[in-house]
Design an enzyme around this catalytic site. Structure first.
Site, PDB file in Angstrom:
ATOM      1  N   ASP A   4     -30.738 -37.235 -35.196  1.00 22.81           N
ATOM      2  CA  ASP A   4     -31.905 -37.743 -34.450  1.00 22.81           C
ATOM      3  C   ASP A   4     -32.887 -36.588 -34.266  1.00 22.81           C
ATOM      4  O   ASP A   4     -32.501 -35.493 -33.840  1.00 22.81           O
ATOM      5  CB  ASP A   4     -31.424 -38.276 -33.094  1.00 22.81           C
ATOM      6  CG  ASP A   4     -32.532 -38.975 -32.300  1.00 22.81           C
ATOM      7  OD1 ASP A   4     -32.278 -40.071 -31.793  1.00 22.81           O
ATOM      8  OD2 ASP A   4     -33.626 -38.405 -32.181  1.00 22.81           O
TER       9      ASP A   4
ATOM     10  N   ASP B 135     -36.667 -42.282 -36.306  1.00 26.81           N
ATOM     11  CA  ASP B 135     -36.233 -40.883 -36.341  1.00 26.81           C
ATOM     12  C   ASP B 135     -34.730 -40.691 -36.193  1.00 26.81           C
ATOM     13  O   ASP B 135     -34.286 -39.609 -35.824  1.00 26.81           O
ATOM     14  CB  ASP B 135     -36.982 -40.062 -35.281  1.00 26.81           C
ATOM     15  CG  ASP B 135     -36.358 -40.188 -33.899  1.00 26.81           C
ATOM     16  OD1 ASP B 135     -35.768 -41.247 -33.606  1.00 26.81           O
ATOM     17  OD2 ASP B 135     -36.440 -39.209 -33.136  1.00 26.81           O
ATOM     18  N   GLU B 136     -33.939 -41.729 -36.469  1.00 25.52           N
ATOM     19  CA  GLU B 136     -32.499 -41.508 -36.400  1.00 25.52           C
ATOM     20  C   GLU B 136     -31.754 -42.311 -37.454  1.00 25.52           C
ATOM     21  O   GLU B 136     -32.232 -43.339 -37.916  1.00 25.52           O
ATOM     22  CB  GLU B 136     -31.944 -41.803 -35.007  1.00 25.52           C
ATOM     23  CG  GLU B 136     -32.195 -43.180 -34.508  1.00 25.52           C
ATOM     24  CD  GLU B 136     -31.609 -43.402 -33.108  1.00 25.52           C
ATOM     25  OE1 GLU B 136     -30.420 -43.134 -32.907  1.00 25.52           O
ATOM     26  OE2 GLU B 136     -32.362 -43.863 -32.246  1.00 25.52           O
TER      27      GLU B 136
HETATM   28  P1  TTP Z   1     -36.395 -41.135 -29.527  1.00 25.36           P
HETATM   29  O1  TTP Z   1     -35.543 -40.526 -30.600  1.00 25.36           O
HETATM   30  O2  TTP Z   1     -35.759 -42.080 -28.573  1.00 25.36           O
HETATM   31  O3  TTP Z   1     -37.037 -39.987 -28.647  1.00 25.36           O
HETATM   32  P2  TTP Z   1     -37.664 -38.594 -29.067  1.00 25.36           P
HETATM   33  O4  TTP Z   1     -37.435 -38.294 -30.518  1.00 25.36           O
HETATM   34  O5  TTP Z   1     -39.083 -38.547 -28.607  1.00 25.36           O
HETATM   35  O6  TTP Z   1     -36.874 -37.573 -28.157  1.00 25.36           O
HETATM   36  P3  TTP Z   1     -35.340 -37.109 -28.289  1.00 25.36           P
HETATM   37  O7  TTP Z   1     -35.405 -35.627 -28.503  1.00 25.36           O
HETATM   38  O8  TTP Z   1     -34.726 -37.484 -26.989  1.00 25.36           O
HETATM   39  O9  TTP Z   1     -34.753 -37.849 -29.459  1.00 25.36           O
HETATM   40  O10 TTP Z   1     -37.625 -41.880 -30.174  1.00 25.36           O
HETATM   41  C1  TTP Z   1     -38.257 -41.421 -31.369  1.00 25.36           C
HETATM   42  C2  TTP Z   1     -39.739 -41.679 -31.322  1.00 25.36           C
HETATM   43  O11 TTP Z   1     -39.977 -43.077 -31.168  1.00 25.36           O
HETATM   44  C3  TTP Z   1     -40.442 -41.000 -30.171  1.00 25.36           C
HETATM   45  O12 TTP Z   1     -40.830 -39.661 -30.476  1.00 25.36           O
HETATM   46  C4  TTP Z   1     -41.606 -41.897 -29.912  1.00 25.36           C
HETATM   47  C5  TTP Z   1     -41.143 -43.267 -30.357  1.00 25.36           C
HETATM   48  N1  TTP Z   1     -40.827 -44.076 -29.155  1.00 25.36           N
HETATM   49  C6  TTP Z   1     -41.799 -44.928 -28.659  1.00 25.36           C
HETATM   50  O13 TTP Z   1     -42.881 -45.053 -29.238  1.00 25.36           O
HETATM   51  N2  TTP Z   1     -41.529 -45.636 -27.516  1.00 25.36           N
HETATM   52  C7  TTP Z   1     -40.332 -45.526 -26.845  1.00 25.36           C
HETATM   53  O14 TTP Z   1     -40.124 -46.175 -25.810  1.00 25.36           O
HETATM   54  C8  TTP Z   1     -39.324 -44.636 -27.379  1.00 25.36           C
HETATM   55  C9  TTP Z   1     -37.998 -44.469 -26.669  1.00 25.36           C
HETATM   56  C10 TTP Z   1     -39.632 -43.925 -28.528  1.00 25.36           C
HETATM   57 MG    MG Z   2     -35.523 -38.539 -31.373  1.00 25.49          MG
END
Ligand code: TTP
Ligand code: MG
Length: 405
Positions: free
Chosen positions: A9, A104-105
């Site tokens: 991720d 992103d995962e």
């Molecule tokens: P995530 O992987 O949940 O979060 P992240 O990558 O920002 O942070 P982390 O280091 O905790 O993984 O989500 C990936 C992307 O998806 C995030 O950068 C923005 C988008 N996203 C949204 O647009 N709305 C949301 O509610 C979430 C959770 C994510």
């Molecule tokens: Mg992320």
């Protein structure tokens, strides 16, 4: 057989990409989601901003109140897509069994790949290095005997981490963690469990199955298994999308009909470009409208022939829009258009000559747009959007661009 699953991720994904575009954002509280006085929510908060309590889904106005010094950005969705595609390509080099989740995962099943690529730990290190070298951003990786354990491990290792849970250690690894880290445990379940005196996964694992099924039904069985680190779900590619849609929330609630028609046309063109790229044609068109008070209505229409033509799908969408506008009771905050009921190329009947003309025209437009940008060629109807939105390489920069499918 013991499986070996890797979960990767990207860290603060949208902000990380923004920092590649503008390195002066490094080390600062940054929020992607929109202007601080805007109507949207936080999509991504940098770790520096999270220290002030900011998180995804929080209204931007609250985020601004908690951290007025944060830098608020609207975002560059086309860059996030590019980075996501590169990330997925890197992962796919290490196993044919991959399951991407969102942007992103992803999970990789590394079972049996050791002879080819080395130990799972070596693979994880290599993947992290390549993401850093090729994308200039960091990823967190978890390794375990199931998707559940791998995901919890990668979440726990954030940011820029790598956690491996050895086979047999699953239960001990999960035991001290709060129940909320288990997938499917939302606020409500967490509250009920707290009422039962359970806050950690270890305490949950100690509960007897009948007590859990009495309280939570079938979900109770899953909780019982998951608390013990048992998850047999396979790593498999996500099912192909059943629909493609685009929607946007307006900068301000509006009843401006030419603007609504232009927005519908533009979103339809975005939908159809993806439809053609995927080699699909659709039979059903759906319009979504959300009123200022959040009441949402959807209206659908089935076409006589399947199509991938902007012109035909827009006609159908416009028909639905005009009908809805004739009894519009207040201003609108969102419009969206989607298509479904797909058929692949091989199911097509012979096209008549006007469909063939549209087909050729749209292919030429796609080529021009791929080369010179989405707004390089436009129909007159969408030109007025220029007064509302800046354009970037792949189209107008909407206030809340929607990546839904
Ligand atoms: P995530 O992987 O949940 O979060 P992240 O990558 O920002 O942070 P982390 O280091 O905790 O993984 O989500 C990936 C992307 O998806 C995030 O950068 C923005 C988008 N996203 C949204 O647009 N709305 C949301 O509610 C979430 C959770 C994510
Ligand atoms: Mg992320």
């Amino acid at each position: 057989m013991v499986r070996c699953i890797l979960h990767a991720d990207l860290d603060a994904f949208f902000v990380s990409v923004e920092r590649v575009l503008n390195p002066s954002l490094r080390g600062k509280p940054v929020v992607v989601g929109g202007e601080p006085n805007g109507r949207g929510v936080v999509a991504c908060a940098s770790y520096e901003a999270r220290a002030f309590g900011l998180h995804a889904g929080m209204p931007l106005t609250t985020a601004y109140r908690l951290c007025p010094d944060a830098i608020f950005l609207t975002g560059h969705f086309s860059h996030y897509r590019d980075a996501s595609e590169k990330f997925m390509r890197i992962l796919s080099d290490y196993s044919p069994q991959m399951e991407s989740l969102g942007i992103d995962e992803a999970y990789l099943d590394l079972t049996g790949t050791e002879g080819l690529f080395g130990t799972p730990h070596q693979v994880a290190r290599r993947i992290k290095e390549r993401i850093k070298a090729e994308l200039s951003i960091t990823a967190s990786i978890g390794i375990g005997s199931s998707k559940l354990v791998a995901k919890v491990a990668s979440d726990l290792s954030k940011p820029d981490g790598l956690v491996e849970v050895a086979p047999g250690e699953e239960r001990a690894f999960l035991a001290p963690l709060p129940v909320a880290v288990l997938p499917g445990v939302g606020r409500q379940t967490e509250r009920v469990l707290k009422g039962m005196g359970v806050t950690t996964i270890g305490e949950l694992a100690a509960l007897l199955l009948p007590l859990l099924t009495d309280t939570f039904g079938v979900v109770g069985e899953a909780l019982h298994r998951h608390a013990r680190g048992i998850d047999r779900s396979p790593v498999e590619p996500p099912a192909p999308a059943q629909s493609i849609s685009r929607s946007t929330t307006f900068p301000e609630d509006t009843a401006d009909r030419p603007f609504l028609r232009a927005m519908l046309r533009y979103l339809t063109e975005r939908v159809c470009a993806e439809l053609r790229q995927e080699g699909k044609r659709a039979r059903c068109v759906t319009l979504t409208l959300r009123y200022a008070d959040f009441e949402t209505i959807t209206r659908s229409l089935t076409l006589r022939e399947v199509t991938d033509a902007d012109q035909v799908i827009f006609e159908a969408g416009l028909n639905l829009l005009e009908k809805a506008l004739s009894h519009m009771r207040e201003r609108l905050r969102l419009i969206g258009v989607g298509v479904s009921g797909f058929v692949g190329e091989w199911q097509l009947n012979m096209l008549d000559s006007s469909s063939l003309r549209l087909e050729r025209l749209n292919r030429v437009i796609d080529c021009l747009r791929n080369r010179y940008g989405f707004t390089s060629i436009q129909v007159g109807r969408t030109l007025l959007l220029r007064h509302f939105f800046p354009s970037e390489e792949r189209g107008y920069l909407l206030k809340t661009p929607c990546l839904s499918r």
